[in-house]
Design a protein around this motif. Structure first.
Motif, PDB file in Angstrom:
ATOM      1  N   UNK A   1       0.845  -1.197   0.000  1.00 37.53           N
ATOM      2  CA  UNK A   1       0.000   0.000   0.000  1.00 37.53           C
ATOM      3  C   UNK A   1       0.881   1.248   0.000  1.00 37.53           C
ATOM      4  N   UNK A   2       0.415   2.281  -0.691  1.00 34.14           N
ATOM      5  CA  UNK A   2       1.108   3.568  -0.662  1.00 34.14           C
ATOM      6  C   UNK A   2       2.234   3.724  -1.657  1.00 34.14           C
ATOM      7  N   UNK A   3       2.288   2.895  -2.690  1.00 35.51           N
ATOM      8  CA  UNK A   3       3.339   3.022  -3.706  1.00 35.51           C
ATOM      9  C   UNK A   3       2.884   4.015  -4.774  1.00 35.51           C
ATOM     10  N   UNK A   4       3.601   5.131  -4.948  1.00 33.07           N
ATOM     11  CA  UNK A   4       3.274   6.049  -6.033  1.00 33.07           C
ATOM     12  C   UNK A   4       3.631   5.412  -7.380  1.00 33.07           C
ATOM     13  N   UNK A   5       2.702   5.504  -8.345  1.00 37.56           N
ATOM     14  CA  UNK A   5       2.894   4.915  -9.673  1.00 37.56           C
ATOM     15  C   UNK A   5       2.526   5.959 -10.720  1.00 37.56           C
ATOM     16  N   UNK A   6       3.371   6.106 -11.732  1.00 37.89           N
ATOM     17  CA  UNK A   6       3.093   7.003 -12.854  1.00 37.89           C
ATOM     18  C   UNK A   6       2.959   6.182 -14.125  1.00 37.89           C
ATOM     19  N   UNK A   7       2.046   6.595 -14.988  1.00 35.05           N
ATOM     20  CA  UNK A   7       1.852   5.984 -16.294  1.00 35.05           C
ATOM     21  C   UNK A   7       2.300   6.978 -17.353  1.00 35.05           C
ATOM     22  N   UNK A   8       3.194   6.523 -18.235  1.00 36.62           N
ATOM     23  CA  UNK A   8       3.677   7.365 -19.318  1.00 36.62           C
ATOM     24  C   UNK A   8       3.472   6.660 -20.648  1.00 36.62           C
TER      25      UNK A   8
ATOM     26  N   UNK B   1       9.160  11.002 -27.309  1.00 37.24           N
ATOM     27  CA  UNK B   1       9.350  11.314 -25.885  1.00 37.24           C
ATOM     28  C   UNK B   1       8.265  10.638 -25.053  1.00 37.24           C
ATOM     29  N   UNK B   2       8.519  10.550 -23.754  1.00 32.83           N
ATOM     30  CA  UNK B   2       7.563   9.993 -22.807  1.00 32.83           C
ATOM     31  C   UNK B   2       6.713  11.118 -22.245  1.00 32.83           C
TER      32      UNK B   2
ATOM     33  N   UNK C   1       3.434   2.076 -27.029  1.00 39.38           N
ATOM     34  CA  UNK C   1       4.387   1.730 -25.968  1.00 39.38           C
ATOM     35  C   UNK C   1       4.096   2.582 -24.734  1.00 39.38           C
ATOM     36  N   UNK C   2       4.082   1.913 -23.590  1.00 37.46           N
ATOM     37  CA  UNK C   2       3.783   2.574 -22.320  1.00 37.46           C
ATOM     38  C   UNK C   2       4.791   2.131 -21.269  1.00 37.46           C
TER      39      UNK C   2
ATOM     40  N   UNK D   1       8.285  -1.342 -18.996  1.00 41.36           N
ATOM     41  CA  UNK D   1       7.879  -0.886 -20.322  1.00 41.36           C
ATOM     42  C   UNK D   1       7.149  -2.037 -21.013  1.00 41.36           C
ATOM     43  N   UNK D   2       6.026  -1.722 -21.658  1.00 49.48           N
ATOM     44  CA  UNK D   2       5.227  -2.758 -22.303  1.00 49.48           C
ATOM     45  C   UNK D   2       4.484  -2.168 -23.492  1.00 49.48           C
ATOM     46  N   UNK D   3       3.960  -3.061 -24.332  1.00 50.55           N
ATOM     47  CA  UNK D   3       3.226  -2.675 -25.537  1.00 50.55           C
ATOM     48  C   UNK D   3       1.744  -2.997 -25.387  1.00 50.55           C
ATOM     49  N   UNK D   4       0.914  -2.050 -25.723  1.00 49.23           N
ATOM     50  CA  UNK D   4      -0.525  -2.271 -25.845  1.00 49.23           C
ATOM     51  C   UNK D   4      -0.799  -2.488 -27.328  1.00 49.23           C
TER      52      UNK D   4
END
Length: 110
Positions: free
Chosen positions: A18-25, A31-32, A58-59, A84-87
């Motif tokens: 719990x409490x882990x900051x996560x960012x999605x780029x 660029x990201x 790519x994300x 890093x992964x592909x949608x």
């Protein structure tokens, strides 16, 4: 719920992280760009991480593990984890992170 979600489990303590900051780029125009962010809930999940839908591409998820380790009085080797992964379609993408102070692993979940 976002098309992209995550779940962080602390394998050293045997509980959700719990409490882990996560960012999605997202990768666009060489660029990201940040698309959203969240903090994992009491079950270690981030369900509203970004847009409801994202186009194929790519994300990356960036987990601020240094903040989590500091909050849980652990000394960690990896101050952040970048996945890093592909949608490729409009399906739901769940990206769990199994975390300990000296290792991590990830996979495509359901």
């Amino acid at each position: 719920m976002s098309q992209l979600t995550t779940h962080v489990l602390d394998t050293a303590l045997g509980r959700p992280a719990a409490g882990v900051p996560v960012s999605l780029l997202g990768w666009a125009s060489g660029r990201w760009d940040e698309l959203g962010s969240a903090v994992t809930d009491g079950d270690g999940r981030a369900r509203s991480l970004g847009p409801d839908r994202v186009p194929p591409g790519r994300y990356r998820l960036v987990f601020d593990t240094a903040a989590y380790f500091a909050a849980t009085d652990q000394v960690g080797f990896h101050p952040e984890v970048v996945v890093v992964f592909e949608v490729v379609d409009d399906a739901h993408y769940h990206v769990p992170l199994l975390l300990s102070p000296f290792a991590y692993s990830t996979y495509r979940g359901s």
